[in-house]
Design a protein around this motif. Sequence first.
Motif, PDB file in Angstrom:
ATOM      1  N   SER A  48     -52.633 -28.203  38.643  1.00 50.58           N
ATOM      2  CA  SER A  48     -53.304 -29.555  38.274  1.00 50.58           C
ATOM      3  C   SER A  48     -55.102 -29.225  38.245  1.00 50.58           C
ATOM      4  N   LEU A  49     -55.314 -28.391  37.750  1.00 41.39           N
ATOM      5  CA  LEU A  49     -56.857 -28.283  37.790  1.00 41.39           C
ATOM      6  C   LEU A  49     -57.457 -28.619  36.255  1.00 41.39           C
ATOM      7  N   LEU A  50     -56.576 -28.968  35.409  1.00 36.59           N
ATOM      8  CA  LEU A  50     -56.871 -29.137  34.054  1.00 36.59           C
ATOM      9  C   LEU A  50     -56.703 -30.679  33.636  1.00 36.59           C
ATOM     10  N   ASP A  51     -56.186 -31.302  34.492  1.00 38.93           N
ATOM     11  CA  ASP A  51     -55.796 -32.832  34.410  1.00 38.93           C
ATOM     12  C   ASP A  51     -56.828 -33.620  34.227  1.00 38.93           C
ATOM     13  N   HIS A  52     -58.056 -33.335  34.573  1.00 37.75           N
ATOM     14  CA  HIS A  52     -59.257 -34.403  34.565  1.00 37.75           C
ATOM     15  C   HIS A  52     -60.491 -33.583  34.238  1.00 37.75           C
ATOM     16  N   CYS A  53     -60.409 -32.374  33.390  1.00 39.82           N
ATOM     17  CA  CYS A  53     -61.669 -31.627  32.866  1.00 39.82           C
ATOM     18  C   CYS A  53     -61.339 -31.189  31.390  1.00 39.82           C
ATOM     19  N   ARG A  54     -62.334 -30.880  30.579  1.00 36.23           N
ATOM     20  CA  ARG A  54     -62.162 -30.595  29.106  1.00 36.23           C
ATOM     21  C   ARG A  54     -61.503 -29.217  29.381  1.00 36.23           C
ATOM     22  N   HIS A  55     -60.653 -28.726  28.427  1.00 38.39           N
ATOM     23  CA  HIS A  55     -60.140 -27.326  28.547  1.00 38.39           C
ATOM     24  C   HIS A  55     -59.451 -27.128  27.115  1.00 38.39           C
ATOM     25  N   THR A  56     -59.158 -25.806  27.090  1.00 37.59           N
ATOM     26  CA  THR A  56     -58.574 -25.319  25.824  1.00 37.59           C
ATOM     27  C   THR A  56     -57.579 -24.489  26.212  1.00 37.59           C
ATOM     28  N   GLY A  57     -56.897 -23.917  25.273  1.00 39.08           N
ATOM     29  CA  GLY A  57     -55.695 -22.926  25.366  1.00 39.08           C
ATOM     30  C   GLY A  57     -55.302 -22.282  24.045  1.00 39.08           C
ATOM     31  N   TRP A  79     -52.637 -22.950  21.773  1.00 38.77           N
ATOM     32  CA  TRP A  79     -52.548 -24.011  20.894  1.00 38.77           C
ATOM     33  C   TRP A  79     -51.989 -25.538  21.519  1.00 38.77           C
ATOM     34  N   PRO A  80     -52.426 -26.596  20.565  1.00 38.70           N
ATOM     35  CA  PRO A  80     -51.893 -27.803  21.336  1.00 38.70           C
ATOM     36  C   PRO A  80     -50.498 -27.569  21.476  1.00 38.70           C
ATOM     37  N   GLY A  81     -49.906 -28.285  22.688  1.00 38.02           N
ATOM     38  CA  GLY A  81     -48.634 -28.134  23.095  1.00 38.02           C
ATOM     39  C   GLY A  81     -48.211 -27.062  23.851  1.00 38.02           C
ATOM     40  N   HIS A  82     -48.816 -25.987  23.754  1.00 31.55           N
ATOM     41  CA  HIS A  82     -48.542 -24.787  24.490  1.00 31.55           C
ATOM     42  C   HIS A  82     -48.659 -24.936  26.027  1.00 31.55           C
ATOM     43  N   ILE A  83     -49.684 -25.706  26.656  1.00 26.38           N
ATOM     44  CA  ILE A  83     -49.430 -25.933  28.147  1.00 26.38           C
ATOM     45  C   ILE A  83     -48.548 -26.723  28.561  1.00 26.38           C
ATOM     46  N   ALA A  84     -48.451 -28.197  27.842  1.00 22.29           N
ATOM     47  CA  ALA A  84     -47.301 -29.104  28.069  1.00 22.29           C
ATOM     48  C   ALA A  84     -45.922 -28.482  28.193  1.00 22.29           C
ATOM     49  N   GLY A  85     -45.541 -27.557  27.020  1.00 28.75           N
ATOM     50  CA  GLY A  85     -44.505 -26.974  27.105  1.00 28.75           C
ATOM     51  C   GLY A  85     -43.791 -25.864  28.058  1.00 28.75           C
ATOM     52  N   ARG A  86     -45.054 -25.647  29.077  1.00 26.87           N
ATOM     53  CA  ARG A  86     -44.661 -24.489  29.952  1.00 26.87           C
ATOM     54  C   ARG A  86     -45.091 -24.895  31.410  1.00 26.87           C
ATOM     55  N   ALA A  87     -45.686 -26.131  31.533  1.00 27.73           N
ATOM     56  CA  ALA A  87     -46.266 -26.672  32.756  1.00 27.73           C
ATOM     57  C   ALA A  87     -45.798 -28.082  32.860  1.00 27.73           C
ATOM     58  N   PRO A  88     -44.584 -28.189  33.468  1.00 25.89           N
ATOM     59  CA  PRO A  88     -44.184 -29.540  33.465  1.00 25.89           C
ATOM     60  C   PRO A  88     -44.988 -30.683  34.249  1.00 25.89           C
ATOM     61  N   SER A  89     -45.897 -30.400  35.295  1.00 21.19           N
ATOM     62  CA  SER A  89     -46.838 -31.352  35.858  1.00 21.19           C
ATOM     63  C   SER A  89     -47.978 -31.493  35.245  1.00 21.19           C
ATOM     64  N   TYR A  90     -48.305 -30.694  34.152  1.00 17.81           N
ATOM     65  CA  TYR A  90     -49.618 -30.851  33.403  1.00 17.81           C
ATOM     66  C   TYR A  90     -49.806 -32.278  32.686  1.00 17.81           C
ATOM     67  N   ALA A  91     -51.064 -32.922  33.273  1.00 20.72           N
ATOM     68  CA  ALA A  91     -51.312 -34.170  32.818  1.00 20.72           C
ATOM     69  C   ALA A  91     -52.593 -34.532  32.127  1.00 20.72           C
ATOM     70  N   GLY A  92     -52.936 -33.250  31.422  1.00 17.29           N
ATOM     71  CA  GLY A  92     -54.326 -33.260  31.092  1.00 17.29           C
ATOM     72  C   GLY A  92     -54.340 -33.434  29.254  1.00 17.29           C
ATOM     73  N   ALA A  93     -53.225 -33.721  28.834  1.00 14.73           N
ATOM     74  CA  ALA A  93     -53.199 -33.278  27.300  1.00 14.73           C
ATOM     75  C   ALA A  93     -54.633 -34.104  26.709  1.00 14.73           C
TER      76      ALA A  93
END
Length: 201
Positions: free
Chosen positions: A112-121, A123-137
């Motif tokens: 949960s360290l990316l929920d409130h800061c600018r970040h990348t990865g 591709w769009p959707g890669h994080i949300a698809g593999r980290a269910p608790s992620y809230a930083g889209a």
Amino acid sequence: MRDTVYMLVFDGFADWQAALALCEIRRPGDWRVCTVGLTLAPVMSMGGLAVQPALALAGLDVDRAAMLIVPGGHLWQRGEGEPVVAVLRRLHAAGAVVAGIDSGVLALARASLLDHCRHTGNWPGHIAGRAPSYAGADQYDADVLAVSDGGTITASHLGSVEFAREVIRTLDLYSPAEREDWYRLFKHAQPPWMAGAAAAA
């Protein structure tokens, strides 16, 4: 005294992704680089390098940690590595920088360290698809290969040079001009003297 950069190693870690960053961290001689494994058991990198961790995750010294680098690897794609997630939270809360590249970014998202800061990865959707608790889209920046914000560094699997640049900047290695020369050299194969010649022309 925060004088140590920890590099996480595990079976199948992507050994090339942090290589440039690690070389530059060690070059000035002011920082200690230490490999840390889930246990003290030797691991094999994705490229076939046998690595003996200097210490196990449980022995990581939070007070000496300036940064923990988390490379990519199939471990994260499989949803494993929960002990690392807990350590990432603890380190970040203590003021250390946590840096993930490629699927290593998933570990930061699960913490949960990316929920409130600018970040990348990757591709769009890669994080949300593999980290269910992620809230930083809404904080995801698809236009950069690496970015630093809020005590985190994140990078795409295509951004190892940009990742190194962010690590170099975060640790305040070299002057801003030297950092820009470094980036042009490794990203564009443009030595500093060529940049000077081009500007003069």
